[in-house]
Design an enzyme around this catalytic site. Structure first.
Site, PDB file in Angstrom:
ATOM      1  N   ASP A 178       0.787  -1.348   0.194  1.00  0.00           N
ATOM      2  CA  ASP A 178       0.088   0.069   0.081  1.00  0.00           C
ATOM      3  C   ASP A 178       0.846   1.324  -0.191  1.00  0.00           C
ATOM      4  O   ASP A 178       2.157   1.467   0.283  1.00  0.00           O
ATOM      5  CB  ASP A 178      -1.029  -0.023   1.362  1.00  0.00           C
ATOM      6  N   ASP A 179       0.259   2.466  -0.343  1.00  0.00           N
ATOM      7  CA  ASP A 179       0.646   3.538  -0.205  1.00  0.00           C
ATOM      8  C   ASP A 179       1.660   4.110  -1.212  1.00  0.00           C
ATOM      9  O   ASP A 179       2.290   5.311  -1.003  1.00  0.00           O
ATOM     10  CB  ASP A 179       0.985   3.787   1.292  1.00  0.00           C
ATOM     11  N   HIS A 182      -6.054   2.844  -4.174  1.00  0.00           N
ATOM     12  CA  HIS A 182      -5.917   3.260  -2.641  1.00  0.00           C
ATOM     13  C   HIS A 182      -6.179   4.805  -2.694  1.00  0.00           C
ATOM     14  O   HIS A 182      -5.638   5.207  -1.547  1.00  0.00           O
ATOM     15  CB  HIS A 182      -4.419   2.884  -2.212  1.00  0.00           C
ATOM     16  N   HIS A 201      -5.380   9.250   0.102  1.00  0.00           N
ATOM     17  CA  HIS A 201      -5.271   8.439   1.596  1.00  0.00           C
ATOM     18  C   HIS A 201      -6.265   9.012   2.532  1.00  0.00           C
ATOM     19  O   HIS A 201      -5.617   8.784   3.791  1.00  0.00           O
ATOM     20  CB  HIS A 201      -3.800   8.385   1.771  1.00  0.00           C
ATOM     21  N   TYR A 218      -6.585   2.557   5.781  1.00  0.00           N
ATOM     22  CA  TYR A 218      -6.908   2.418   7.249  1.00  0.00           C
ATOM     23  C   TYR A 218      -7.591   1.015   7.281  1.00  0.00           C
ATOM     24  O   TYR A 218      -7.944   0.819   8.325  1.00  0.00           O
ATOM     25  CB  TYR A 218      -7.235   3.473   7.846  1.00  0.00           C
ATOM     26  N   HIS A 253       3.908  -2.243   3.191  1.00  0.00           N
ATOM     27  CA  HIS A 253       3.891  -0.942   2.606  1.00  0.00           C
ATOM     28  C   HIS A 253       5.448  -0.679   1.751  1.00  0.00           C
ATOM     29  O   HIS A 253       6.307  -1.012   2.444  1.00  0.00           O
ATOM     30  CB  HIS A 253       3.803   0.436   3.802  1.00  0.00           C
TER      31      HIS A 253
END
Length: 264
Positions: free
Chosen positions: A78-79, A129, A133, A170, A222
């Site tokens: 992610d991210d 995603h 965020h 999250y 991540h």
């Protein structure tokens, strides 16, 4: 006085020629057929052969996993993309492991279009995603829609890929988020193994937690963090020794496993 002539010399050449003929003729003469040798039947392990060919020839396509039969696990990141994503892609390519990257739109727009193209070109899956965020459950409907659409449109322009999976930041979701996600043609993907690499920047901890995966697991990591990338060799080694195949979340779902996992 004349010496007597050597009467034996004329016989030397015929005898030598005869010897040559016998020797050559013996070598050329047909030999009797040898007795058949009994050998056990050879059993070819096609899977092993394919793996050996892949090891000898970089780029040789490995057989596609069947997650209804094989031990499959989905590694997800992610991210990103971030400063360490390129190194992560190098490690995955060396091990012929596929993964799913849930990208953040503003990270893609920050000069990392090449990384997103590479993710797609090397056989990994791209997931949405959101753009910033943000916690989607706290947003009004119009902004919730834009968070997903803006990232989806950018990735499609850059790669030609229409993303089919989405992960809410999250893990925060509700019925409204689920409805908008479906409206945009995506499935929500959560996880069942959390490495907590965002909190504990220790490669050993990341490796140990990722190794808790079971068949069908979705592992959360991540690619923003150097420690996560440093942990990947250990993660791949430990899971490989247990017979796991590394697949995308869509491959996992298509192989009869769950399409999304409950967050723990």
């Amino acid at each position: 006085m004349n010496r007597p002539r050597n009467r034996g010399w004329p016989l030397v050449v015929p005898l030598a020629a005869l010897l040559v003929v016998l020797l050559v003729g013996g070598a050329c003469a047909p030999r009797p057929p040898s007795m058949p040798v009994s050998r056990p039947p050879q059993v070819v392990d096609l899977g092993l052969l394919a793996r050996r060919l892949a090891a000898m020839q970089p780029g040789w396509p490995a057989p596609a996993p069947d997650c209804r039969r094989d031990r499959c696990v989905a590694l997800t990141f992610d991210d990103g993309p971030g400063p360490h994503t390129g190194r992560l892609l190098d490690l995955l390519r060396a091990r012929r492991a596929r993964a799913t990257f849930f990208v953040v739109g503003h990270m893609v727009a920050a000069g990392r279009a090449g990384l997103v193209r590479r993710i797609a070109q090397e056989g990994h899956e791209l997931g949405n995603h959101t753009w910033s965020h943000a916690a989607l459950t706290a947003l009004p409907d119009d902004r919730l829609r834009r968070e997903l659409l803006r990232t989806g449109d950018l990735v499609r322009r850059l790669t030609g890929v229409r993303m089919r999976v989405m992960r809410p930041p999250y893990g925060m979701t509700d019925g409204r988020v689920a409805r908008e996600t479906r409206r945009q043609g995506m499935a929500q993907i959560l996880w069942d193994v959390d490495t907590r690499d965002w909190r504990d920047r220790d490669p050993a901890d990341v490796t140990r937690r990722a190794a808790r995966a079971s068949p069908g697991s979705v592992v959360l990591m991540h690619d923003l963090h150097r420690a996560t990338v440093r942990a990947m060799t250990g993660v791949l080694d430990r899971l490989s020794r247990r017979g796991y195949r590394f697949v995308t979340v869509s491959e996992l779902a298509g192989g009869g496993r769950r399409a999304s996992a409950a967050k723990r």
